[in-house]
Design a protein around this motif. Structure first.
Motif, mmCIF file in Angstrom:
data_model
loop_
_atom_site.group_PDB
_atom_site.id
_atom_site.type_symbol
_atom_site.label_atom_id
_atom_site.label_comp_id
_atom_site.label_asym_id
_atom_site.label_seq_id
_atom_site.Cartn_x
_atom_site.Cartn_y
_atom_site.Cartn_z
ATOM 1 N N ASN A 124 -6.514 -1.782 1.550
ATOM 2 C CA ASN A 124 -6.561 -0.737 0.518
ATOM 3 C C ASN A 124 -6.605 0.689 1.059
ATOM 4 O O ASN A 124 -5.962 1.587 0.492
ATOM 5 C CB ASN A 124 -7.755 -0.979 -0.413
ATOM 6 N N SER B 271 -7.779 -6.904 0.270
ATOM 7 C CA SER B 271 -8.674 -5.763 0.077
ATOM 8 C C SER B 271 -8.811 -4.923 1.341
ATOM 9 O O SER B 271 -9.056 -3.717 1.277
ATOM 10 C CB SER B 271 -10.065 -6.256 -0.354
ATOM 11 N N GLN C 270 0.822 -1.210 0.000
ATOM 12 C CA GLN C 270 0.000 0.000 0.000
ATOM 13 C C GLN C 270 0.859 1.263 0.000
ATOM 14 O O GLN C 270 0.531 2.247 -0.651
ATOM 15 C CB GLN C 270 -0.947 -0.014 1.211
#
Length: 349
Positions: free
Chosen positions: A283, A280, A23
């Motif tokens: 994120n 996910s 990230q």
């Protein structure tokens, strides 16, 4: 037994630590893109250079670890699917995303990507890959989460554009900054293309169960198609920035493509180990990092209403992911059933 447990702990730490690092890399890449676009670099040029660099990074990994999973021959159906995946995942998604970054900011661009799980759910529902029963609590939560994501995206887009117009010398003549609005539409269209690409990949993976290899092929075909689009539009391959030497262009492209390829490879491994939901969940970290990076490096700021829109998006994202996990692990409840998108399997595969 103790050795086995310690190995599991190390692997768990490696997966989580790697996903956090990814990230940071995505956020850095978005800030770099914003900087290059502000200097006049043609978005199409960066897309096909960086996509080819991604191919060079992923192809050795794919050959080393996935060649046993390659199909014996490519059917016409699979070749058409690969072309569609390449067009939607590289030419369409990356071009729209880069143009969106250019007109908005890295923070808004990375925040918009959190729309993807909700849009994937909607598209999968429409195409009947996702089962939805309105009497099921988890289906209701996924629908509500998707609505929150979209509401957050709209709120963030309008508030960001309104603030830009307010600070502009033309504020008395306009209510919203049209460039920011257009940029947000670019980003929403990019996420829609990415979500559709996930559906297409799900179908293709049934015949070609090698995700890293598929990403490598997608990058190569997509780079060629993007170069062809620029030739069609401009009748030449031009970087749009006369002050950028070819060597620097290659260096920036390989930096972006290398980051993208490495992140894709690690994410595929993490999905194989822990399922699609866990990656996910990290994120929003990229969005937070982009806000900080942009404030430090580019002098960008984000207003409170836009921040509230981000929070709405994050709430919607985690609502969808929570329902996905619960639906996957509790498939035998009276009013619910297991989704076709299992929490411990690669998304939509």
């Amino acid at each position: 037994m103790e050795w086995y447990k310690s190995k599991e702990v190390v692997e768990e730490v490696g997966v989580i630590g790697g996903l956090i690092v990814i990230q940071f890399l995505y956020a850095s890449n978005s800030v770099m893109l914003s900087y290059l676009m502000s200097l006049g670099l043609n978005p199409l040029t960066f897309v096909y250079f960086s996509s080819f660099a991604t191919f060079l990074v992923l192809s050795p990994v794919a050959f080393s670890f996935e060649r046993s999973m390659w199909p014996k021959k490519l059917s016409l159906r699979l070749m058409v699917q690969l072309v569609l995946i390449s067009f939607s995942g590289v030419t369409l998604f990356q071009t729209l995303f880069v143009k969106g970054v250019k007109l908005t900011s890295p923070a808004i661009a990375t925040a918009m990507l959190n729309l993807a799980p909700g849009l994937i759910f909607v598209i999968a529902w429409i195409t009947r890959l996702e089962k939805v029963k309105l009497s099921c609590l988890y289906s209701k939560v996924k629908i509500l989460g998707t609505v929150l994501c979209v509401s957050g995206a709209v709120t963030m887009s309008l508030c960001s554009a309104a603030e830009e117009a307010f600070h502009s010398s033309l504020a008395r003549d306009t209510t919203f900054d049209q460039q920011k609005i257009i940029g947000c539409f670019y980003l929403i269209a990019a996420v829609l293309a990415l979500s559709s690409n996930s559906i297409l990949q799900a179908v293709a993976l049934a015949e070609f169960p090698a995700p890293i290899s598929m990403c490598a092929i997608m990058s190569l075909i997509g780079a060629s198609m993007t170069a062809a689009v620029q030739l069609f539009e401009d009748h030449k391959l031009d970087n749009g920035w006369p002050f950028l030497s070819f060597g620097k262009l290659v260096a920036f492209s390989f930096l972006g493509g290398g980051i993208g390829g490495s992140c894709i490879g690690f994410t595929c491994w993490a999905i194989k180990k822990r399922g699609a939901v866990l990656p996910s969940m990290f994120n929003p970290i990229a969005t937070i990092c982009s806000v900080i990076y942009s404030a430090i490096r580019l002098g960008d700021t984000i207003n409170m209403p836009s921040l509230a829109g981000m929070v709405l998006m994050f709430t919607g994202l985690y609502s969808v992911l929570w329902a996905k996990v619960k639906e996957g692990y509790q498939p035998n409840e009276e009013d619910c059933f297991e989704s076709g998108l299992h929490a411990e399997k690669p998304l939509l595969s």
